[in-house]
Scaffold this active site. Structure first.
Site, PDB file in Angstrom:
ATOM      1  N   PRO A  11       0.785  -1.224   0.000  1.00 23.61           N
ATOM      2  CA  PRO A  11       0.000   0.000   0.000  1.00 23.61           C
ATOM      3  C   PRO A  11       0.822   1.283   0.000  1.00 23.61           C
ATOM      4  O   PRO A  11       1.849   1.382   0.676  1.00 23.61           O
ATOM      5  CB  PRO A  11      -0.821  -0.103   1.289  1.00 23.61           C
ATOM      6  CG  PRO A  11      -0.151  -1.127   2.114  1.00 23.61           C
ATOM      7  CD  PRO A  11       0.517  -2.074   1.167  1.00 23.61           C
ATOM      8  N   ASN A  12       0.347   2.203  -0.815  1.00 16.64           N
ATOM      9  CA  ASN A  12       0.865   3.576  -0.923  1.00 16.64           C
ATOM     10  C   ASN A  12       2.185   3.670  -1.685  1.00 16.64           C
ATOM     11  O   ASN A  12       2.659   4.779  -1.949  1.00 16.64           O
ATOM     12  CB  ASN A  12       1.015   4.230   0.468  1.00 16.64           C
ATOM     13  CG  ASN A  12      -0.303   4.253   1.211  1.00 16.64           C
ATOM     14  OD1 ASN A  12      -1.297   4.732   0.670  1.00 16.64           O
ATOM     15  ND2 ASN A  12      -0.344   3.735   2.408  1.00 16.64           N
ATOM     16  N   ARG A  19       5.042  10.895  -2.682  1.00 16.37           N
ATOM     17  CA  ARG A  19       4.689  10.648  -1.284  1.00 16.37           C
ATOM     18  C   ARG A  19       5.891  10.931  -0.373  1.00 16.37           C
ATOM     19  O   ARG A  19       6.911  10.261  -0.462  1.00 16.37           O
ATOM     20  CB  ARG A  19       4.306   9.171  -1.165  1.00 16.37           C
ATOM     21  CG  ARG A  19       4.119   8.702   0.235  1.00 16.37           C
ATOM     22  CD  ARG A  19       4.094   7.177   0.277  1.00 16.37           C
ATOM     23  NE  ARG A  19       3.811   6.735   1.621  1.00 16.37           N
ATOM     24  CZ  ARG A  19       4.063   5.513   2.069  1.00 16.37           C
ATOM     25  NH1 ARG A  19       4.594   4.610   1.272  1.00 16.37           N
ATOM     26  NH2 ARG A  19       3.795   5.201   3.307  1.00 16.37           N
ATOM     27  N   TYR A  24      10.955   9.041   1.540  1.00 16.65           N
ATOM     28  CA  TYR A  24      11.028   7.931   0.581  1.00 16.65           C
ATOM     29  C   TYR A  24      11.771   8.269  -0.708  1.00 16.65           C
ATOM     30  O   TYR A  24      11.913   7.403  -1.573  1.00 16.65           O
ATOM     31  CB  TYR A  24       9.609   7.443   0.255  1.00 16.65           C
ATOM     32  CG  TYR A  24       8.887   6.916   1.476  1.00 16.65           C
ATOM     33  CD1 TYR A  24       9.366   5.799   2.153  1.00 16.65           C
ATOM     34  CD2 TYR A  24       7.748   7.554   1.963  1.00 16.65           C
ATOM     35  CE1 TYR A  24       8.727   5.331   3.297  1.00 16.65           C
ATOM     36  CE2 TYR A  24       7.087   7.082   3.095  1.00 16.65           C
ATOM     37  CZ  TYR A  24       7.584   5.971   3.758  1.00 16.65           C
ATOM     38  OH  TYR A  24       6.958   5.507   4.879  1.00 16.65           O
ATOM     39  N   ASN A  75       8.176  -5.282  -0.491  1.00 20.01           N
ATOM     40  CA  ASN A  75       7.985  -4.113   0.364  1.00 20.01           C
ATOM     41  C   ASN A  75       6.506  -4.090   0.701  1.00 20.01           C
ATOM     42  O   ASN A  75       5.682  -3.673  -0.126  1.00 20.01           O
ATOM     43  CB  ASN A  75       8.422  -2.825  -0.328  1.00 20.01           C
ATOM     44  CG  ASN A  75       8.378  -1.637   0.630  1.00 20.01           C
ATOM     45  OD1 ASN A  75       7.753  -1.710   1.698  1.00 20.01           O
ATOM     46  ND2 ASN A  75       9.023  -0.537   0.263  1.00 20.01           N
ATOM     47  N   ALA A  78       2.967  -0.535   5.093  1.00 17.95           N
ATOM     48  CA  ALA A  78       2.473  -0.585   6.482  1.00 17.95           C
ATOM     49  C   ALA A  78       1.969  -1.968   6.878  1.00 17.95           C
ATOM     50  O   ALA A  78       1.913  -2.285   8.076  1.00 17.95           O
ATOM     51  CB  ALA A  78       1.386   0.468   6.682  1.00 17.95           C
ATOM     52  N   HIS A  81       3.861  -4.126   9.420  1.00 18.32           N
ATOM     53  CA  HIS A  81       3.731  -3.960  10.871  1.00 18.32           C
ATOM     54  C   HIS A  81       2.413  -4.510  11.417  1.00 18.32           C
ATOM     55  O   HIS A  81       2.215  -4.524  12.626  1.00 18.32           O
ATOM     56  CB  HIS A  81       3.854  -2.475  11.222  1.00 18.32           C
ATOM     57  CG  HIS A  81       4.955  -1.777  10.478  1.00 18.32           C
ATOM     58  ND1 HIS A  81       6.281  -2.123  10.619  1.00 18.32           N
ATOM     59  CD2 HIS A  81       4.931  -0.777   9.538  1.00 18.32           C
ATOM     60  CE1 HIS A  81       7.021  -1.358   9.822  1.00 18.32           C
ATOM     61  NE2 HIS A  81       6.218  -0.542   9.160  1.00 18.32           N
ATOM     62  N   ASP A  88       1.529 -15.233   7.284  1.00 18.61           N
ATOM     63  CA  ASP A  88       1.101 -16.629   7.107  1.00 18.61           C
ATOM     64  C   ASP A  88       1.299 -17.072   5.653  1.00 18.61           C
ATOM     65  O   ASP A  88       1.689 -18.223   5.402  1.00 18.61           O
ATOM     66  CB  ASP A  88      -0.368 -16.798   7.494  1.00 18.61           C
ATOM     67  CG  ASP A  88      -0.579 -16.862   9.005  1.00 18.61           C
ATOM     68  OD1 ASP A  88       0.411 -16.971   9.749  1.00 18.61           O
ATOM     69  OD2 ASP A  88      -1.754 -16.807   9.427  1.00 18.61           O
ATOM     70  N   GLU A  99      12.425  -9.195   2.639  1.00 20.31           N
ATOM     71  CA  GLU A  99      11.699  -7.994   3.075  1.00 20.31           C
ATOM     72  C   GLU A  99      12.553  -6.765   2.773  1.00 20.31           C
ATOM     73  O   GLU A  99      13.741  -6.743   3.117  1.00 20.31           O
ATOM     74  CB  GLU A  99      11.453  -8.096   4.584  1.00 20.31           C
ATOM     75  CG  GLU A  99      10.878  -6.836   5.210  1.00 20.31           C
ATOM     76  CD  GLU A  99      10.808  -6.925   6.741  1.00 20.31           C
ATOM     77  OE1 GLU A  99      11.402  -7.861   7.324  1.00 20.31           O
ATOM     78  OE2 GLU A  99      10.178  -6.037   7.328  1.00 20.31           O
ATOM     79  N   HIS A 101      12.688  -2.282   2.772  1.00 18.99           N
ATOM     80  CA  HIS A 101      12.111  -0.972   3.070  1.00 18.99           C
ATOM     81  C   HIS A 101      13.053   0.098   2.543  1.00 18.99           C
ATOM     82  O   HIS A 101      14.280  -0.032   2.673  1.00 18.99           O
ATOM     83  CB  HIS A 101      11.928  -0.783   4.582  1.00 18.99           C
ATOM     84  CG  HIS A 101      11.033  -1.816   5.174  1.00 18.99           C
ATOM     85  ND1 HIS A 101       9.675  -1.807   4.980  1.00 18.99           N
ATOM     86  CD2 HIS A 101      11.304  -2.921   5.901  1.00 18.99           C
ATOM     87  CE1 HIS A 101       9.152  -2.859   5.574  1.00 18.99           C
ATOM     88  NE2 HIS A 101      10.125  -3.557   6.143  1.00 18.99           N
ATOM     89  N   LEU A 102      12.480   1.131   1.986  1.00 18.05           N
ATOM     90  CA  LEU A 102      13.274   2.275   1.532  1.00 18.05           C
ATOM     91  C   LEU A 102      13.876   2.998   2.733  1.00 18.05           C
ATOM     92  O   LEU A 102      15.065   3.317   2.755  1.00 18.05           O
ATOM     93  CB  LEU A 102      12.388   3.235   0.730  1.00 18.05           C
ATOM     94  CG  LEU A 102      11.899   2.699  -0.614  1.00 18.05           C
ATOM     95  CD1 LEU A 102      10.538   3.293  -0.960  1.00 18.05           C
ATOM     96  CD2 LEU A 102      12.908   3.008  -1.706  1.00 18.05           C
ATOM     97  N   SER A 103      13.030   3.272   3.714  1.00 17.04           N
ATOM     98  CA  SER A 103      13.488   3.993   4.904  1.00 17.04           C
ATOM     99  C   SER A 103      14.032   3.001   5.919  1.00 17.04           C
ATOM    100  O   SER A 103      13.739   1.799   5.852  1.00 17.04           O
ATOM    101  CB  SER A 103      12.308   4.777   5.514  1.00 17.04           C
ATOM    102  OG  SER A 103      11.286   3.891   5.936  1.00 17.04           O
ATOM    103  N   ARG A 108      12.695   5.065  12.905  1.00 18.09           N
ATOM    104  CA  ARG A 108      11.445   5.831  12.841  1.00 18.09           C
ATOM    105  C   ARG A 108      10.567   5.523  14.064  1.00 18.09           C
ATOM    106  O   ARG A 108      11.068   5.052  15.085  1.00 18.09           O
ATOM    107  CB  ARG A 108      10.745   5.516  11.517  1.00 18.09           C
ATOM    108  CG  ARG A 108      11.629   5.877  10.309  1.00 18.09           C
ATOM    109  CD  ARG A 108      10.945   5.607   8.998  1.00 18.09           C
ATOM    110  NE  ARG A 108       9.740   6.437   8.864  1.00 18.09           N
ATOM    111  CZ  ARG A 108       8.803   6.228   7.923  1.00 18.09           C
ATOM    112  NH1 ARG A 108       8.942   5.226   7.059  1.00 18.09           N
ATOM    113  NH2 ARG A 108       7.744   7.014   7.853  1.00 18.09           N
ATOM    114  N   ARG A 112       6.862   1.160  13.853  1.00 20.16           N
ATOM    115  CA  ARG A 112       7.501   0.605  12.646  1.00 20.16           C
ATOM    116  C   ARG A 112       8.673  -0.323  12.993  1.00 20.16           C
ATOM    117  O   ARG A 112       9.265  -0.919  12.114  1.00 20.16           O
ATOM    118  CB  ARG A 112       7.985   1.732  11.739  1.00 20.16           C
ATOM    119  CG  ARG A 112       6.866   2.586  11.182  1.00 20.16           C
ATOM    120  CD  ARG A 112       7.391   3.634  10.218  1.00 20.16           C
ATOM    121  NE  ARG A 112       6.474   4.755  10.125  1.00 20.16           N
ATOM    122  CZ  ARG A 112       5.413   4.817   9.304  1.00 20.16           C
ATOM    123  NH1 ARG A 112       5.171   3.844   8.471  1.00 20.16           N
ATOM    124  NH2 ARG A 112       4.606   5.873   9.299  1.00 20.16           N
TER     125      ARG A 112
END
Ligand code: DQA
Length: 145
Positions: A11-12, A19, A24, A75, A78, A81, A88, A99, A101-103, A108, A112
């Site tokens: 998402p996003n 954004r 990001y 990625n 959200a 988390h 699952d 996994e 993540h950009l950040s 943070r 997160r």
């Protein structure tokens, strides 16, 4: 046949470039995928993005038993988390998931810092911006079995 890798974005992440660029960066998702295709010409980079948890799970199921894939770079945004259902799905499949993540999620907000998917992923890469995706693809290629 080339090895395939699925780049799966949650998402996003369709809004990358617009954004919160201070968090990001200014690179769009399309540019990230193009950059991966340029950097890994011998890999068939397949991309899917959805804002819906179920669509992400369906894609994990579809690719997760397909031997033509070296694995999935995920990625989960959200959902990282919050989503036991995505965790699952990752636990259920055979192909490895990295996994990303950009950040740096650990630098943070505390919420997160917890990843529900990390324990079922092959590994996690966080905080290197666009380079996080490149490192994850490289890891899946090196780890191919
Ligand atoms: C993110 C980090 C998540 O906490 C956040 O919800 C995102 C993006 C990252 O790439 O840094 O949507 O996964």
């Amino acid at each position: 046949m080339n090895t395939k890798i699925l780049i799966l974005n949650g998402p996003n992440l369709n809004l990358l470039g617009r954004r919160q660029p201070e968090v990001y960066g200014s690179t769009t998702l399309a540019d990230i995928v193009d950059g991966l295709r340029d950097s890994f010409p011998s890999v068939d980079i397949v991309h899917f993005q959805s804002n819906c948890e179920g669509a992400l799970i369906d894609k994990i199921h579809e690719v997760g038993y397909d031997d033509s894939y070296a694995g999935i770079v995920l990625n989960a945004g959200a959902y990282t988390h919050t989503s036991l259902a995505i965790a699952d799905a990752i636990a259920a499949i055979e192909r490895p998931v990295v996994e990303v993540h950009l950040s740096n999620v650990f630098a943070r907000e505390e919420i997160r810092h917890r990843s529900l998917i990390a324990p079922v992923c092959r590994g996690s890469i966080s905080g290197f911006g666009v380079q996080s995706y490149h490192l994850a693809v490289q890891a899946l290629i090196s780890d191919r079995r």
